[in-house]
Write a protein that holds these residues in place. Structure first.
Motif, PDB file in Angstrom:
ATOM      1  N   PHE A 124      30.465  23.397 -16.135  1.00  0.00           N
ATOM      2  CA  PHE A 124      30.792  22.999 -14.765  1.00  0.00           C
ATOM      3  C   PHE A 124      31.698  21.698 -14.624  1.00  0.00           C
ATOM      4  CE2 PHE A 124      28.121  19.556 -15.191  1.00  0.00           C
ATOM      5  CZ  PHE A 124      26.853  19.931 -15.826  1.00  0.00           C
ATOM      6  N   SER A 125      32.536  21.307 -15.607  1.00  0.00           N
ATOM      7  CA  SER A 125      33.531  20.294 -15.551  1.00  0.00           C
ATOM      8  C   SER A 125      34.605  20.582 -16.564  1.00  0.00           C
ATOM      9  CB  SER A 125      32.852  18.913 -15.662  1.00  0.00           C
ATOM     10  OG  SER A 125      32.527  18.692 -16.950  1.00  0.00           O
ATOM     11  N   MET A 131      30.400  15.567 -24.106  1.00  0.00           N
ATOM     12  CA  MET A 131      30.189  14.817 -22.867  1.00  0.00           C
ATOM     13  C   MET A 131      29.461  15.787 -21.482  1.00  0.00           C
ATOM     14  SD  MET A 131      31.454  11.903 -23.290  1.00  0.00           S
ATOM     15  CE  MET A 131      31.854  11.265 -21.540  1.00  0.00           C
ATOM     16  N   GLU A 132      29.609  16.832 -21.793  1.00  0.00           N
ATOM     17  CA  GLU A 132      29.020  17.651 -20.711  1.00  0.00           C
ATOM     18  C   GLU A 132      27.437  17.479 -20.811  1.00  0.00           C
ATOM     19  OE1 GLU A 132      29.737  21.569 -18.393  1.00  0.00           O
ATOM     20  OE2 GLU A 132      31.221  20.356 -19.010  1.00  0.00           O
ATOM     21  N   LYS A 136      25.021  16.381 -18.035  1.00  0.00           N
ATOM     22  CA  LYS A 136      23.932  16.890 -17.554  1.00  0.00           C
ATOM     23  C   LYS A 136      22.624  16.274 -17.698  1.00  0.00           C
ATOM     24  CE  LYS A 136      23.987  21.305 -18.283  1.00  0.00           C
ATOM     25  NZ  LYS A 136      23.759  22.623 -18.876  1.00  0.00           N
ATOM     26  N   ASN A 137      22.224  15.664 -18.831  1.00  0.00           N
ATOM     27  CA  ASN A 137      20.998  14.474 -18.909  1.00  0.00           C
ATOM     28  C   ASN A 137      20.930  13.288 -17.798  1.00  0.00           C
ATOM     29  OD1 ASN A 137      20.239  16.090 -21.175  1.00  0.00           O
ATOM     30  ND2 ASN A 137      21.230  14.658 -22.676  1.00  0.00           N
ATOM     31  N   LYS A 138      22.203  13.005 -17.738  1.00  0.00           N
ATOM     32  CA  LYS A 138      22.339  11.940 -16.544  1.00  0.00           C
ATOM     33  C   LYS A 138      21.883  12.677 -15.029  1.00  0.00           C
ATOM     34  CE  LYS A 138      25.479   8.928 -18.963  1.00  0.00           C
ATOM     35  NZ  LYS A 138      27.010   8.735 -19.323  1.00  0.00           N
ATOM     36  N   LEU A 139      22.590  13.649 -15.111  1.00  0.00           N
ATOM     37  CA  LEU A 139      22.316  14.487 -13.564  1.00  0.00           C
ATOM     38  C   LEU A 139      20.739  14.702 -13.342  1.00  0.00           C
ATOM     39  CD1 LEU A 139      25.204  16.912 -13.446  1.00  0.00           C
ATOM     40  CD2 LEU A 139      24.862  15.301 -12.075  1.00  0.00           C
ATOM     41  N   LYS A 140      20.198  15.053 -14.543  1.00  0.00           N
ATOM     42  CA  LYS A 140      19.010  15.156 -14.367  1.00  0.00           C
ATOM     43  C   LYS A 140      17.826  14.094 -14.058  1.00  0.00           C
ATOM     44  CE  LYS A 140      15.246  17.789 -17.006  1.00  0.00           C
ATOM     45  NZ  LYS A 140      14.733  18.550 -18.245  1.00  0.00           N
ATOM     46  N   ARG A 199      31.071   6.863 -17.302  1.00  0.00           N
ATOM     47  CA  ARG A 199      31.144   5.454 -17.417  1.00  0.00           C
ATOM     48  C   ARG A 199      29.983   4.688 -17.476  1.00  0.00           C
ATOM     49  NH1 ARG A 199      36.255   4.256 -13.200  1.00  0.00           N
ATOM     50  NH2 ARG A 199      37.770   5.862 -14.377  1.00  0.00           N
ATOM     51  N   ILE A 200      28.859   5.678 -17.247  1.00  0.00           N
ATOM     52  CA  ILE A 200      27.466   4.784 -17.193  1.00  0.00           C
ATOM     53  C   ILE A 200      26.759   5.072 -18.653  1.00  0.00           C
ATOM     54  CG2 ILE A 200      25.112   5.530 -16.412  1.00  0.00           C
ATOM     55  CD1 ILE A 200      26.157   6.509 -13.851  1.00  0.00           C
ATOM     56  N   ARG A 201      25.971   3.958 -19.129  1.00  0.00           N
ATOM     57  CA  ARG A 201      25.251   4.045 -20.240  1.00  0.00           C
ATOM     58  C   ARG A 201      23.993   3.299 -19.999  1.00  0.00           C
ATOM     59  NH1 ARG A 201      28.999   6.430 -20.939  1.00  0.00           N
ATOM     60  NH2 ARG A 201      30.494   6.689 -22.965  1.00  0.00           N
ATOM     61  N   ALA A 202      23.022   3.829 -21.048  1.00  0.00           N
ATOM     62  CA  ALA A 202      21.737   3.355 -20.878  1.00  0.00           C
ATOM     63  C   ALA A 202      21.175   3.713 -19.608  1.00  0.00           C
ATOM     64  CB  ALA A 202      21.440   1.911 -21.412  1.00  0.00           C
TER      65      ALA A 202
END
Length: 309
Positions: A124-125, A131-132, A136-140, A199-202
């Motif tokens: 989807f990107s 990175m995808e 996806k983990n961040k989206l969740k 650009r988001i970490r942790a």
């Protein structure tokens, strides 16, 4: 999460003759006591439920509450399944499997085999597979934080390389130009901000909850200042035509001949056009504007200087 579980239990009861509390507890990975409390909540909402004890006992709805197999047309069922598959792909949402099973149960078997053949989402990107997965983990996590109205904490590196620890009240997730962003109220800036997920970490969800702030949607939109743009004309080698169809609409092609392809489009200053042009190497020529030629040459000179050093 409780609301989603209540809805899931109701869907099972609408399509099954009778189910046990053990079955529901195992399915939703909660205790039987929690299931019984959920059943009480459903009954308090005015939905008639019958419970039977003994070996063949269980929980069921009264007969007139069952789903009619003709409640949705087949085209409507297909639309629902396609939407559910999209949600499952984006957020790995297990509850969508339950909904799809319910639709299967109220569909004609032969017709169901033909449902949802029109859409299949593989990626989807436009970013790398590694990175995808990370995105996806961040989206969740973000979807969970938005649903539960909990503040998230993360390190954020902006366009200029500055990294700051942020605490944000997440409000909305958006896909734009092949990348994911989320809008929220930043506690550090005390204002609404947009964050690019790559650009988001942790990223982590805190225990702090919040009441969503309702702001004019203009404060939540991103991505480009649509008044801050110029008209750009580029000429490419004819061999690049296939690639160019990935980036430009038919109306933006002003000339295609056996040797070259010329495009004319609006360039929004929020986007990095120089990097895009560099990606085509010697196969592209800047026609206008003049300042873009100078900017491009300046970037090439910097690259050459670094190579020589």
């Amino acid at each position: 999460m409780k609301l989603e579980r209540l809805f899931g239990i109701l869907l099972i009861l609408l399509t099954e003759k009778r189910v046990s509390a053990n079955y529901l507890a195992n399915y939703f990975e909660v205790s039987k006591r929690t299931i019984y409390r959920d059943i009480e909540s459903i009954e308090l909402a005015g939905i008639p439920i019958i419970t039977y004890s003994g070996r063949d006992g269980g929980i069921e709805l009264v007969n007139n509450c069952k789903i009619d197999s003709h409640l949705f047309g087949e085209k409507e069922k297909e639309l629902i399944i396609d939407s559910l598959k999209l949600r499952k792909t984006l957020f790995e949402d297990r509850s969508t499997d339950l909904l799809i099973k319910k639709i299967e149960k109220i569909s004609d078997e032969d017709i169901y085999k033909q449902l949802s053949k029109s859409i299949d989402i593989l990626k989807f990107s436009i970013i790398r597979d590694e990175m995808e997965i990370d995105t996806k983990n961040k989206l969740k996590l973000l979807k969970e934080a938005i649903d539960e109205k909990r503040i998230v904490r993360f390190r954020y590196t902006n366009y200029y390389g500055e990294t700051i620890l942020r605490q944000v009240e997440p409000l909305l997730i958006r896909l734009n130009n092949g990348f994911w962003y989320f809008n929220g109220f930043c506690k550090f800036r005390n204002d609404f901000r947009v964050f690019k997920l790559t650009r988001i970490r942790a990223l982590e969800i805190t225990e702090k909850t919040f009441i969503p702030k309702h702001e004019n949607d203009n404060n939540l939109t991103y991505i480009a200042d649509y008044k801050n743009c110029d008209v750009v004309i580029l000429k490419f080698h004819r061999a690049e035509l296939g690639k160019l169809y990935d980036y430009f609409t038919e109306a933006e092609f002003i000339e295609i001949n056996t040797e070259s392809v010329t495009v004319k489009f609006k360039y929004y200053h929020d986007y990095n056009l120089i990097n895009f042009i560099l990606g085509f190497g010697s196969s592209v020529k800047i026609i206008e504007p003049e300042y873009l030629k100078e900017k491009f040459l300046g970037e090439v000179e910097k690259i050459l200087k670094k190579i020589k050093n």
